[in-house]
Scaffold this motif. Structure first.
Motif, PDB file in Angstrom:
ATOM      1  N   THR A 221      -3.032 -37.214  36.817  1.00  0.00           N
ATOM      2  CA  THR A 221      -2.994 -35.748  36.785  1.00  0.00           C
ATOM      3  C   THR A 221      -2.059 -35.235  37.874  1.00  0.00           C
ATOM      4  OG1 THR A 221      -5.228 -35.541  35.886  1.00  0.00           O
ATOM      5  CG2 THR A 221      -4.394 -33.658  37.132  1.00  0.00           C
TER       6      THR A 221
ATOM      7  N   ARG B 179      -6.061 -33.825  33.550  1.00  0.00           N
ATOM      8  CA  ARG B 179      -7.312 -33.086  33.349  1.00  0.00           C
ATOM      9  C   ARG B 179      -7.932 -32.756  34.705  1.00  0.00           C
ATOM     10  NH1 ARG B 179     -11.830 -35.660  29.434  1.00  0.00           N
ATOM     11  NH2 ARG B 179     -11.618 -37.396  30.909  1.00  0.00           N
TER      12      ARG B 179
ATOM     13  N   SER C  43      -7.514 -29.451  30.296  1.00  0.00           N
ATOM     14  CA  SER C  43      -6.851 -30.717  29.999  1.00  0.00           C
ATOM     15  C   SER C  43      -5.529 -30.433  29.313  1.00  0.00           C
ATOM     16  CB  SER C  43      -7.745 -31.575  29.086  1.00  0.00           C
ATOM     17  OG  SER C  43      -7.078 -32.767  28.709  1.00  0.00           O
TER      18      SER C  43
END
Length: 327
Positions: free
Chosen positions: A144, A163, A194
């Motif tokens: 991420t 996410r 997400s």
């Protein structure tokens, strides 16, 4: 820019502020207020600005430096006192000067000022919690990347991919999450965002959020236990139920599955793995899987698939192939 429209919107927000602070405010009025908020992202911005100015006025009223400055202006000189004693008022000039002092303080306070910009990221297989200065907790899932941009007026998170779960800290500044074509406005809540490519999923665990297309598009208000998907063009899917058990499991490093397809399980587990799991035979994809799996225990998953579903793992240099039961 339609100045008259903006002024009216500010007036409406100020009116709502007064009504909600009234002890006579009814449940029906509060429900009407929530509907008004959900009608447009601009309504949310106007409301948050009205709240901010309300708090600013309170802060200025109790600011010791501003009180001292205003006191110096309002304190009459001996000559002015003499004029007051003779009934010749000086209050208009002094009051105007005092208001100027307060106005200068307000302008200084409301300027956005330099933004604090920080990059945050996780690598494949990593989960990390980040506590921001405003009290917001972010849990970044595997692979991420995001950027936080905070200034005096607003708090903005730009999600590049991956996410995140947000537990938003209490702060008068708006909290926005931008991801591809969507913007999520928080109103004190816990939610998840997400992003895969330019497709974005938003799920609400508690509180209220407003999801819009960009910063100015039409909004969709989510209630707790609801989720919505925004496609690359900014179009919304129908609001649907959020699997709260699964949504609250991944922050603990777990996947909870109930009659999920095997290929779905592998796609999710592969997000955390350096060496991916593949199906040697596509007919295995539809096998229904139930269970709780640790995202960081690929070997445990393989063992469960071998013992409970009769699959067989073939380890290669760059992948692990899953074969069906022997015939």
């Amino acid at each position: 820019m339609n100045v008259e429209r903006i002024t009216r919107l500010e007036d409406v927000a100020a009116d709502w502020l007064a009504r909600l602070h009234s002890p006579e405010c009814s449940a029906a009025e509060r429900a009407a207020f929530e509907d008004w908020l959900a009608a447009s992202p601009r309504h949310v911005e106007a409301w948050l600005e009205a709240e901010r100015l309300h708090c600013l006025a309170g802060a200025l009223a109790t600011d010791e430096m501003l009180q001292a400055a205003a006191g110096e202006v309002l304190r009459p000189s001996p000559r002015q006192a003499s004029r007051v004693a003779r009934g010749r008022g000086w209050s208009w000039t002094a009051a105007a000067a005092a208001m100027l002092v307060l106005a200068v303080g307000a302008v200084q306070w409301m300027r956005p000022g330099p933004a604090t910009i920080v990059d945050h990221a996780t690598v494949v297989g990593e989960q990390r919690e980040v506590l921001l200065a405003d009290g917001t907790r972010m849990l970044l899932d595997t692979d991420t990347a995001l950027v936080t941009r905070f200034d005096r007026r607003q708090r903005v998170v730009e999600l590049a991919h991956g996410r995140v779960q947000f537990e938003v800290g209490q702060d008068r500044r708006p909290f926005l999450v931008r991801a591809a074509a969507s913007t999520v406005r928080d109103i004190g809540t816990t939610f998840q965002v997400s992003r895969r490519g330019d497709e974005v999923d938003i799920g609400l665990i508690e509180g209220v959020v407003l999801v819009s297309r960009g910063d100015d598009g039409p909004g969709r208000k989510l209630a707790p236990g609801e989720q919505v998907r925004v496609d690359p063009q900014g179009r919304f899917t129908a609001t649907r139920a959020l699997d709260l058990e699964a949504a609250t499991a991944w922050p603990r490093g777990e996947l909870i599955l109930s009659k999920r397809r095997l290929d779905d399980l592998l796609a999710e587990m592969n997000r955390y793995a350096e060496v991916p799991l593949r199906l040697a035979d596509s007919t295995l994809a539809g096998i229904a899987i139930n269970g709780v799996f640790r995202v960081d225990e690929q070997d445990g998953l393989i063992k469960a698939l071998e013992e409970n579903w009769g699959l067989r793992a073939e380890r290669r240099a760059d992948e692990i192939l899953l074969h069906g039961p022997p015939r």
